[in-house]
Scaffold this active site. Structure first.
Site, PDB file in Angstrom:
ATOM      1  N   SER A  17       0.816  -1.023  -0.008  1.00 16.80           N
ATOM      2  CA  SER A  17      -0.061   0.020  -0.120  1.00 16.80           C
ATOM      3  C   SER A  17       0.980   1.175   0.111  1.00 16.80           C
ATOM      4  CB  SER A  17      -0.997  -0.041   0.946  1.00 16.80           C
ATOM      5  OG  SER A  17      -1.929   0.978   1.249  1.00 16.80           O
ATOM      6  N   HIS A  44      -2.926  -1.250  -3.005  1.00 22.90           N
ATOM      7  CA  HIS A  44      -4.043  -0.609  -2.969  1.00 22.90           C
ATOM      8  C   HIS A  44      -3.787   0.679  -3.978  1.00 22.90           C
ATOM      9  CE1 HIS A  44      -4.775  -1.531   1.426  1.00 22.90           C
ATOM     10  NE2 HIS A  44      -4.737  -2.684   0.588  1.00 22.90           N
ATOM     11  N   ASP A 136      -4.269  -4.849   6.058  1.00 25.06           N
ATOM     12  CA  ASP A 136      -4.521  -5.850   5.001  1.00 25.06           C
ATOM     13  C   ASP A 136      -3.552  -6.554   4.801  1.00 25.06           C
ATOM     14  OD1 ASP A 136      -5.898  -6.925   2.958  1.00 25.06           O
ATOM     15  OD2 ASP A 136      -5.673  -4.964   1.449  1.00 25.06           O
TER      16      ASP A 136
END
Length: 345
Positions: A17, A44, A136
């Site tokens: 991310s 992401h 995540d």
């Protein structure tokens, strides 16, 4: 090779991310061109804008880089990147895309992919969690570890944002915590280990056969843990023992036994690996379908029964218990609806 599909090979799911692009670029710069592995990057991304991720990474490495389209077949020595506004899964070595979804208000594409990778590749699944915020990738890493795969996370010192990798590390499910360059070197080594390389499927001698060394190993485990694994499922024992041998750069059971004698704490790690929790809600769909069709109708045919007790052995963290309760309550509710008198207007 069978048909046009290669023999099973390791597939590395990489989650990133904020700050992850820099980390992945560093990892790629240290990777050999030929590792025998495939790399799938789940980053992401802004759902409203096209991504230049493929082009950026293609300037970093000579390994072929492709943005995934639905139905992409994964090949060794290739890099695949997720497109924006999608979630991605893998089944039968094929990447599948679907529309972006929210889970409990969150977008968790890394967990989504890694769980599918664990199911699809089992002990040839590898996860790498790079820089990013929040958590995540944590549940996906757990799934990879439970399937017999190997797990990596970026260390706090090198991560621009340490939330994501540290969340995975905090669960205790991560095997290696390293900076990206060291992750690359370790991946290259792991990919060539005889138990994971594609040729391993064609070499019966790599199986851990019952014998003196295996008996010694199980005896050491029994003394250390009080648990006798002699009659435990042999394929599971093999998978877990091989996993520990890969981690420690060992290729023969005899070498692993000698390693344990010099490092007794490894027995505790092997014990935890063998008994790792492998569970999820409704994990065996065929079994729940059989309950609905064959067991519940007989169980509930006598409506005068005052109470029904259900015993779930080895219920791990409880998902099986709740799944069974939900399936039973749903059956009762549906039967009640069928037997309810039709309303008249």
């Amino acid at each position: 090779m069978r048909g046009n599909r290669p023999a099973p090979f390791p597939i590395v799911g990489i989650g990133a991310s904020a700050g992850g692009l820099e980390a992945f670029s560093e990892l790629l710069r240290q990777l050999p061109l030929q590792t025998g592995m495939a790399f799938v990057l789940v980053q992401h991304l802004d759902p409203k804008h096209s991504s230049e991720l493929r082009e950026i990474l293609a300037r970093t490495t000579k390994i072929p880089v492709a943005e995934v389209t639905d139905g992409t077949v994964v090949r060794p020595d290739h890099i695949y990147v997720i497109p924006p506004n999608t979630v991605m899964a893998i089944k039968g070595g094929v990447l599948r895309l679907s529309a972006r979804v929210l889970t409990h208000g969150q977008h968790l594409p890394i967990d989504y992919f890694l769980r599918s990778l664990a199911e699809d590749s089992a002990d040839r699944a590898i996860s790498v969690i790079l820089s990013g915020t929040a958590s995540d990738g944590t549940e996906g890493s757990r799934a990879i570890k439970a399937s017999g795969g190997i797990t990596f996370a970026q260390d706090e010192q090198s991560a621009k944002y340490g939330g994501m990798p540290q969340s995975a590390v905090n669960t205790g499910c991560v095997d290696f915590v390293l900076p990206p360059s060291a992750i690359a070197h370790e991946l290259a080594r792991v990919g060539q280990h005889p138990y994971l390389a594609p040729a391993a499927t064609e070499k019966p001698e790599l199986a851990i056969a019952p014998g003196n060394q295996m008996e010694i190993l199980l005896s050491l485990l029994r003394v250390a843990s009080g648990v006798d694994f002699t009659h435990y499922k042999h394929t599971t024992l093999q998978r877990r023992i091989k996993r520990r041998m890969v981690l420690h750069k060992l290729e023969k059971v005899g070498d692993y036994v000698r390693f344990i004698k010099n490092k007794p704490g490894e027995l505790d790690e092997l014990y935890k690996d063998i008994l790792i929790h492998v569970t999820s809600f409704f994990r065996d769909p065929e079994a729940f379908e059989a309950l609905r069709k064959h067991v519940f109708p007989n169980l509930f045919q006598d409506h005068k029964a005052a109470a029904i007790r259900v015993w779930v052995p080895g219920c791990s963290t409880g998902e099986e218990v709740y799944s069974l309760a939900m399936a039973m309550l749903e059956y009762i509710w549906l039967e009640t609806q069928k037997n309810r008198p039709a309303s008249t207007g």
